[in-house]
Design an enzyme around this catalytic site. Sequence first.
Site, PDB file in Angstrom:
ATOM      1  CB  CYS A   1      -6.556  -0.196   5.217  1.00 30.16           C
ATOM      2  SG  CYS A   1      -5.019  -0.982   5.082  1.00 30.16           S
TER       3      CYS A   1
ATOM      4  CG  HIS B   1      -1.848  -0.797   1.268  1.00 33.10           C
ATOM      5  ND1 HIS B   1      -2.979  -0.892   2.022  1.00 33.10           N
ATOM      6  CD2 HIS B   1      -1.953  -2.137   0.688  1.00 33.10           C
ATOM      7  CE1 HIS B   1      -3.786  -1.970   1.763  1.00 33.10           C
ATOM      8  NE2 HIS B   1      -3.223  -2.730   0.923  1.00 33.10           N
TER       9      HIS B   1
ATOM     10  CD  GLU C   1      -2.103   4.253   2.877  1.00 31.03           C
ATOM     11  OE1 GLU C   1      -3.126   4.679   3.368  1.00 31.03           O
ATOM     12  OE2 GLU C   1      -1.678   3.225   2.179  1.00 31.03           O
TER      13      GLU C   1
ATOM     14  CB  CYS D   1      -2.126   1.755   6.048  1.00 25.40           C
ATOM     15  SG  CYS D   1      -1.796   0.851   4.432  1.00 25.40           S
TER      16      CYS D   1
END
Length: 145
Positions: A76, A46, A48, A79
Site C-alpha cells: 500500500c 502491515h 512490510e 508501506c
Amino acid sequence: MKLALNEAFRAYDIFEVPVGAVIVKDNKIIATGYNMKETLKDPTAHAEIIAIKRAAKKLGGWRLIGCTMYVTIEPCPMCAGAIMSSRLQRLVIGAKDVKMGGCGSVVNITDNPSLNHRIDTSWGVMEKQSSYIMKKFFKKLRATD
C-alpha cells in the site's frame, strides 16, 4: 517468495489479511513479517512494516541498502513509503493490488522521479498463489458476516 507465502498463511490462520513479507541480504533471510493489524490493534502493523523494523534491528541501522523484499501483494502507499525510506534496493511482488497498490497499480511511490530513491521492482512472482490466498480470505470473511 515461498517463504513470504508461508508468512501470508500465518496471517490467514489468525484471521488477518494474508500478506507476507521476507527481507533478504546477501542471500540470507534477515527478517520476516505478516499482517497483524487486528491482533496488535495497530493500523501500521502491515507485513512490510514489521519486516522492515525487524531487518533494521538485525542490521543495526535503518538503511537496508543491498536488501531485497519479497512480498505477496503489492504494498500500500504507507508501506511503499516505508520501503523507500528504508532504502531497500529491490522489491519482488507476487500480485498487484488494484484497490490500494502503492507501487504502480494505483499510485507509484517506488518509481517516482520526484523522489530521491527508486526501487528495482519485479512483478508476478508466484502471482496465482498470492492472489489465491487473498481471494480465499475475503470469501471466508464475507461468509462470516
